[in-house]
Design a protein around this motif. Structure first.
Motif, PDB file in Angstrom:
ATOM      1  N   MET A 221      45.565  33.649  38.009  1.00  0.00           N
ATOM      2  CA  MET A 221      45.907  33.363  36.612  1.00  0.00           C
ATOM      3  C   MET A 221      46.112  34.639  35.817  1.00  0.00           C
ATOM      4  N   ILE A 222      45.410  35.692  36.199  1.00  0.00           N
ATOM      5  CA  ILE A 222      45.609  36.996  35.563  1.00  0.00           C
ATOM      6  C   ILE A 222      46.934  37.606  36.004  1.00  0.00           C
ATOM      7  N   ASP A 223      47.239  37.476  37.289  1.00  0.00           N
ATOM      8  CA  ASP A 223      48.463  38.065  37.837  1.00  0.00           C
ATOM      9  C   ASP A 223      49.721  37.349  37.354  1.00  0.00           C
ATOM     10  N   ASN A 224      49.610  36.051  37.108  1.00  0.00           N
ATOM     11  CA  ASN A 224      50.781  35.259  36.718  1.00  0.00           C
ATOM     12  C   ASN A 224      50.384  34.302  35.610  1.00  0.00           C
ATOM     13  N   ASP A 225      50.810  34.607  34.402  1.00  0.00           N
ATOM     14  CA  ASP A 225      50.427  33.792  33.248  1.00  0.00           C
ATOM     15  C   ASP A 225      50.923  32.357  33.362  1.00  0.00           C
TER      16      ASP A 225
ATOM     17  N   GLU B  82      34.733  44.378  37.982  1.00  0.00           N
ATOM     18  CA  GLU B  82      35.862  45.311  37.964  1.00  0.00           C
ATOM     19  C   GLU B  82      37.135  44.629  37.470  1.00  0.00           C
ATOM     20  N   LEU B  83      37.390  43.406  37.944  1.00  0.00           N
ATOM     21  CA  LEU B  83      38.589  42.690  37.513  1.00  0.00           C
ATOM     22  C   LEU B  83      38.491  42.314  36.039  1.00  0.00           C
ATOM     23  N   ALA B  84      37.292  41.925  35.599  1.00  0.00           N
ATOM     24  CA  ALA B  84      37.090  41.589  34.190  1.00  0.00           C
ATOM     25  C   ALA B  84      37.327  42.806  33.303  1.00  0.00           C
TER      26      ALA B  84
END
Length: 346
Positions: free
Chosen positions: A36-40, A261-263
């Protein structure tokens, strides 16, 4: 092989298989949040929230019940949109009307006429029992809120955002010390706050009144910032990490740091993520047998804590948080946004 040893061997294998399955659920949830972060275009706050809860619940979340409840609430929202007048005349009225309907469903008692019989819809309320989920993580969950109609400063705004998206509009989460609320922007009033724990539209001064909001924290977006979709997912990544710690208290920290880390990558000044990362590294330092490596990790840790303080974060004791939360009702006249009449109904 003796029978007792055989039973022990079988039990150990079953235990390991169960633990592996549970960890897999957390990994799958992480992968979903990452996508979901990579593709809105993949973004769905509802799917994200319930994937996090389902991982903790060992894939036993009753999704049929959850979806039915959300569908019923969305239907009630649409009914309000169609059948009541909203005293708002700007050209973004359609969007504001949706927000108003969700607010009513979350916070107001609503009379219902079903086949000639009058019913009273009861709104969601605040549950002061185990506010921080120390006794049971499920007390923080939206699924628990839907089942009991009692929630807290996490599940209530999460459900609000979910319902807004079900109606085809947006809602911005925002942070205060130990707290989550909603920020909206309309053409008449500009930015304003919606507080679901008490059903009030407080001015920003209420946030400042907590005594734990440093000016640097506002400037750096630690608090009072309207979060975008990626930043909202960052919140769920830390929920996922906290749930993982609760499920596997003796873990090595690798998965938790992966979430942190991703957050942080997507919300660099997210204090909860920065703190959880630091606390996890602290645990790893205690377990590290290589002194040289441990010393380097400790030096890095000191820099992390300095950064957290630099961006304006200050710890708010839980008891003071609860007193501050109650103050919004006891001092309503002082903190309520009196200019806001978006949701006045005639």
């Amino acid at each position: 092989m003796s029978k007792p040893f055989l039973y022990l061997f079988l039990f150990f294998n079953i235990f390991c298989a169960t633990a592996q399955k549970q960890e897999k659920l957390f990994e799958q949830s992480f992968a979903l949040l990452h996508s979901m972060i990579d593709n809105d275009n993949n973004f769905s706050f509802k799917k994200a929230v319930f994937s996090v809860e389902n991982a903790y619940l060992d894939d036993k979340l009753d999704t049929l019940y959850i979806n039915n409840q959300i569908r019923l609430l969305s239907t009630l929202c649409n009914s309000l949109i169609e059948n009541r007048f909203l005293a708002y005349v700007e050209n973004d009225k359609e969007k504001v009307n949706k927000w108003a309907s969700v607010y009513q469903v979350m916070c107001d008692t609503i009379p219902l006429n079903i086949n000639g019989k009058l019913y009273k819809y009861e709104p969601f309320g605040y549950d002061f029992n185990d506010v921080f989920g120390h006794q049971n993580r499920e007390n923080l969950f939206v699924s628990k809120l839907l089942e009991t109609h009692k929630g807290n400063c996490r599940s209530l705004p999460y459900l609000y955002k979910i319902l807004c998206e079900e109606l085809g509009t947006s809602a911005h989460l925002a942070l205060a010390p130990n707290h989550i609320y909603i920020k909206h922007q309309n053409k008449k009033n500009g930015w304003y706050n919606t507080e679901l724990t008490s059903g009030i539209f407080p001015i920003d001064a209420w946030i400042m009144a907590s005594g734990f909001v440093h000016l640097d924290a506002i400037t750096n977006g630690v608090y009072m910032k309207a979060l975008n979709n990626k930043e909202s997912i960052a919140l769920l990544l830390i929920d996922l990490a906290d749930n993982y710690n609760a499920k596997f208290p003796n873990n090595d920290g690798v998965f938790v740091l992966q979430c942190c880390e991703l957050a942080i990558q997507n919300y660099p000044h997210f204090a909860n993520a920065l703190i959880l990362k630091a606390e996890t590294i602290k645990k790893q330092i205690k377990a590290e047998t290589d002194n040289e490596k441990a010393n380097k990790m400790f030096a890095d840790l000191e820099n992390q804590y300095k950064f957290i303080h630099k961006i304006g974060y200050r710890n708010m004791p839980e008891e003071m948080y609860l007193n501050w939360l109650v103050s919004l009702k006891t001092e309503r006249n002082k903190f309520e946004n009196k200019k806001l009449n978006t949701f006045n109904k005639n």
